[in-house]
Design a protein around this motif. Sequence first.
Motif, PDB file in Angstrom:
ATOM      1  N   ALA A  38       0.828  -1.206   0.000  1.00 32.89           N
ATOM      2  CA  ALA A  38       0.000   0.000   0.000  1.00 32.89           C
ATOM      3  C   ALA A  38       0.867   1.262   0.000  1.00 32.89           C
ATOM      4  CB  ALA A  38      -0.930  -0.009   1.208  1.00 32.89           C
ATOM      5  N   ILE A  39       1.961   1.222   0.773  1.00 30.72           N
ATOM      6  CA  ILE A  39       2.861   2.394   0.830  1.00 30.72           C
ATOM      7  C   ILE A  39       3.533   2.598  -0.530  1.00 30.72           C
ATOM      8  CG2 ILE A  39       5.015   3.242   1.859  1.00 30.72           C
ATOM      9  CD1 ILE A  39       4.089   1.906   4.496  1.00 30.72           C
ATOM     10  N   ASP A  40       3.922   1.487  -1.197  1.00 33.73           N
ATOM     11  CA  ASP A  40       4.539   1.597  -2.520  1.00 33.73           C
ATOM     12  C   ASP A  40       3.590   2.236  -3.540  1.00 33.73           C
ATOM     13  OD1 ASP A  40       6.823   0.448  -1.576  1.00 33.73           O
ATOM     14  OD2 ASP A  40       6.384  -1.564  -2.344  1.00 33.73           O
ATOM     15  N   GLN A  41       2.280   2.016  -3.352  1.00 32.76           N
ATOM     16  CA  GLN A  41       1.292   2.614  -4.260  1.00 32.76           C
ATOM     17  C   GLN A  41       1.003   4.074  -3.895  1.00 32.76           C
ATOM     18  OE1 GLN A  41       0.223   1.112  -6.867  1.00 32.76           O
ATOM     19  NE2 GLN A  41       0.591  -1.060  -6.483  1.00 32.76           N
ATOM     20  N   GLY A  42       1.586   4.560  -2.786  1.00 32.04           N
ATOM     21  CA  GLY A  42       1.383   5.946  -2.374  1.00 32.04           C
ATOM     22  C   GLY A  42       0.023   6.200  -1.743  1.00 32.04           C
ATOM     23  N   LEU A  43      -0.550   5.184  -1.092  1.00 29.66           N
ATOM     24  CA  LEU A  43      -1.882   5.334  -0.503  1.00 29.66           C
ATOM     25  C   LEU A  43      -1.815   6.030   0.858  1.00 29.66           C
ATOM     26  CD1 LEU A  43      -3.628   1.912  -1.265  1.00 29.66           C
ATOM     27  CD2 LEU A  43      -3.269   3.872  -2.743  1.00 29.66           C
ATOM     28  N   GLU A  44      -2.901   6.705   1.205  1.00 33.99           N
ATOM     29  CA  GLU A  44      -3.065   7.274   2.544  1.00 33.99           C
ATOM     30  C   GLU A  44      -3.457   6.135   3.488  1.00 33.99           C
ATOM     31  OE1 GLU A  44      -3.215   9.817   5.691  1.00 33.99           O
ATOM     32  OE2 GLU A  44      -2.559  10.383   3.668  1.00 33.99           O
ATOM     33  N   ILE A  45      -2.676   5.927   4.543  1.00 33.36           N
ATOM     34  CA  ILE A  45      -2.922   4.812   5.474  1.00 33.36           C
ATOM     35  C   ILE A  45      -3.656   5.336   6.705  1.00 33.36           C
ATOM     36  CG2 ILE A  45      -1.882   2.910   6.774  1.00 33.36           C
ATOM     37  CD1 ILE A  45      -1.329   2.734   3.777  1.00 33.36           C
ATOM     38  N   ILE A  46      -4.794   4.716   7.027  1.00 31.91           N
ATOM     39  CA  ILE A  46      -5.540   5.058   8.253  1.00 31.91           C
ATOM     40  C   ILE A  46      -5.410   3.878   9.210  1.00 31.91           C
ATOM     41  CG2 ILE A  46      -7.802   5.619   9.222  1.00 31.91           C
ATOM     42  CD1 ILE A  46      -8.562   6.725   6.446  1.00 31.91           C
ATOM     43  N   PRO A  47      -4.595   4.024  10.290  1.00 31.14           N
ATOM     44  CA  PRO A  47      -4.407   2.886  11.209  1.00 31.14           C
ATOM     45  C   PRO A  47      -5.604   2.711  12.149  1.00 31.14           C
ATOM     46  CG  PRO A  47      -3.047   4.748  11.875  1.00 31.14           C
ATOM     47  CD  PRO A  47      -3.754   5.174  10.635  1.00 31.14           C
ATOM     48  N   VAL A  48      -6.020   1.448  12.324  1.00 33.17           N
ATOM     49  CA  VAL A  48      -7.173   1.109  13.166  1.00 33.17           C
ATOM     50  C   VAL A  48      -6.790  -0.076  14.047  1.00 33.17           C
ATOM     51  CG1 VAL A  48      -9.563   0.279  13.173  1.00 33.17           C
ATOM     52  CG2 VAL A  48      -8.815   1.875  11.400  1.00 33.17           C
ATOM     53  N   VAL A  49      -7.077   0.038  15.359  1.00 35.74           N
ATOM     54  CA  VAL A  49      -6.896  -1.090  16.277  1.00 35.74           C
ATOM     55  C   VAL A  49      -8.278  -1.655  16.595  1.00 35.74           C
ATOM     56  CG1 VAL A  49      -6.085  -1.823  18.548  1.00 35.74           C
ATOM     57  CG2 VAL A  49      -4.806  -0.108  17.274  1.00 35.74           C
ATOM     58  N   ASN A  50      -8.489  -2.920  16.251  1.00 36.58           N
ATOM     59  CA  ASN A  50      -9.815  -3.548  16.417  1.00 36.58           C
ATOM     60  C   ASN A  50      -9.819  -4.494  17.623  1.00 36.58           C
ATOM     61  OD1 ASN A  50     -12.477  -4.137  15.712  1.00 36.58           O
ATOM     62  ND2 ASN A  50     -11.874  -5.842  14.409  1.00 36.58           N
ATOM     63  N   VAL A  96     -13.368  10.049   4.931  1.00 35.37           N
ATOM     64  CA  VAL A  96     -13.823  11.244   4.206  1.00 35.37           C
ATOM     65  C   VAL A  96     -12.794  12.373   4.282  1.00 35.37           C
ATOM     66  CG1 VAL A  96     -15.576  13.068   4.144  1.00 35.37           C
ATOM     67  CG2 VAL A  96     -16.262  10.678   4.482  1.00 35.37           C
ATOM     68  N   THR A  97     -12.216  12.582   5.474  1.00 34.92           N
ATOM     69  CA  THR A  97     -11.324  13.740   5.665  1.00 34.92           C
ATOM     70  C   THR A  97      -9.877  13.468   5.259  1.00 34.92           C
ATOM     71  OG1 THR A  97     -11.010  13.084   7.975  1.00 34.92           O
ATOM     72  CG2 THR A  97     -12.736  14.718   7.515  1.00 34.92           C
ATOM     73  N   ARG A  98      -9.374  12.252   5.508  1.00 35.06           N
ATOM     74  CA  ARG A  98      -7.950  11.988   5.289  1.00 35.06           C
ATOM     75  C   ARG A  98      -7.612  11.477   3.881  1.00 35.06           C
ATOM     76  NH1 ARG A  98      -5.593   8.711  10.459  1.00 35.06           N
ATOM     77  NH2 ARG A  98      -7.114   9.365  12.027  1.00 35.06           N
ATOM     78  N   VAL A  99      -8.507  10.663   3.291  1.00 37.06           N
ATOM     79  CA  VAL A  99      -8.200  10.079   1.982  1.00 37.06           C
ATOM     80  C   VAL A  99      -8.425  11.126   0.899  1.00 37.06           C
ATOM     81  CG1 VAL A  99      -8.785   8.266   0.321  1.00 37.06           C
ATOM     82  CG2 VAL A  99      -8.815   7.758   2.773  1.00 37.06           C
ATOM     83  N   PRO A 100      -7.416  11.405   0.065  1.00 35.67           N
ATOM     84  CA  PRO A 100      -7.568  12.435  -0.972  1.00 35.67           C
ATOM     85  C   PRO A 100      -8.509  11.974  -2.077  1.00 35.67           C
ATOM     86  CG  PRO A 100      -5.471  11.302  -1.224  1.00 35.67           C
ATOM     87  CD  PRO A 100      -6.075  10.790   0.057  1.00 35.67           C
ATOM     88  N   PRO A 101      -9.177  12.921  -2.763  1.00 34.89           N
ATOM     89  CA  PRO A 101     -10.061  12.540  -3.872  1.00 34.89           C
ATOM     90  C   PRO A 101      -9.236  12.080  -5.068  1.00 34.89           C
ATOM     91  CG  PRO A 101      -9.863  14.919  -3.748  1.00 34.89           C
ATOM     92  CD  PRO A 101      -9.138  14.371  -2.546  1.00 34.89           C
TER      93      PRO A 101
END
Length: 516
Positions: A38-50, A96-101
């Motif tokens: 995911a990082i190699d693709q340049g994605l915005e990562i949202i970490p979640v602890v479940n 909605v807020t962190r992931v770019p369009p």
Amino acid sequence: MDFTYEVSRSLAACEGALLVVDATQGIEAQTISNLYLAIDQGLEIIPVVNKIDLQSAMIDDVKNQIVELIGGKKEDIIATSAKAGIGIDEIFKAIVTRVPPPKIENEKPLRALIFDSIFDIYRGVVVYVRIFEGILREGDKIEFFFNEKKFEAEEVGILKMERFRTKVLYSGDVGYLIANIKDVNDTKVGDTVFNANQPNIVPLPGYKEVKPMVFSGIYPTQANDFENLRDSLGKLKLNDAALSFVPETSVALGFGFRCGFLGLLHLEIVQERLEREYNLNIITTVPNVEYKVFKTDGEIILVDNPAYMPEQGNIDHIEEPYISSQIITPIDFIGNIMKLAQDRRGVYKTTNYLDAKRVDLHFEFPLAEIIFDFYDKLKSISKGYASFDYDLIDYRASELVKLDIMLNGDPVDALSTIIHKENAYYWGRKLCEKLRKLIPRQMFEVAIQAAIGSKIISRETISAMRKNVIAKCYGGDISRKRKLLEKQKEGKKRMKQVGSVEIPQEAFLAVLSIEK
């Protein structure tokens, strides 16, 4: 590992990803592998602890692991429980807020990425695409870049809980395409879709041809199920372009198919589906990898079946595939894992401590050493806590030999294996011992031999069932008894020449259960 390429293409169709970590388990090897994709693709990562509602949850420890892995602040990590409904709203707000369009480029010529496809029995292949540039409309003449097949877009739309027809897809959209495509092999994951009349197209990056890594023979237990097996594999192939199969015959097992798989998980999935969905009883031969054989005359051949290995005298050397592996485990089990790696010809590389309790071990292994039962052994010695991930790196020269199993001098092709020279004697001895217990006694003596070329390295003998022919002799001259025994011996010898040994199904599974 088996489906890493498909995962990478799906990630390429996104702008962001959720990194979901189990609060009771912490970060695992597969998590790190997919995170790097995911990082190699340049994605915005949202970490979640479940699973924060469980008593065994280690929320602070897991948050610290995430911060060490990807940086950022602990406050940005969302604590959730899907079961209790905690933190769900926060996840949606973060998306909605962190992931770019997506970047909108409608004015450019059409370029779309195929990231998946399924087969619909009424509509043919349904292709899932991400439109990077341009506009895709129904009625457009389209072409696939790598296989150069041309079609007409019959229906396009977006994906909700089901397909929703929109008649047009714009730049930035993710949706589906139906174009009267009959063969799922025409829609290869990672391919680029463009307008058929478009000159000088540059394909989207990242495409590669998916090749099978693990090979195994699949045979029906009943010979008359052969056609059913062929039809079943054909139906599976409709939905699974990565599966490959060709007919083959075995002296011991009859008619079957040589199948190629992406990995062990892929093999198990296909095997389960054949048994559950198509009610087939099948025998799978020992899985093996593809070897590069360099012959003395300079020819290089690829061997995926031990039966096709050239004679030992014609081989200069053999190369086998190697993998780079990552094992994450609690520190208590490091010694056991080191021993397991040593037994499987592992090459130790590095050790990284993730925290006070967990460690990240890196090894390089021959792929052939991990396709039997490596993962099961790893889980057993670590009480289920260790996680494992690997990537193919290259081919390396090794001292490999073909080990044949012979019954009364006749090789049984389905039991042949390609193995490292150091392990050949142990493997041959163990296999002969197991077969002696599994093959029923005959009216004649059966010799079970393990051989490398013409050299016999191990032998076991199944004694013959015999009638007591001297029971009727009461006393008298010993020559009378000897004559009867010699006559019986001659009869057994003739019987051995014309008799055939029936091998039970369990014998073919014996190879898989040999302890290393």
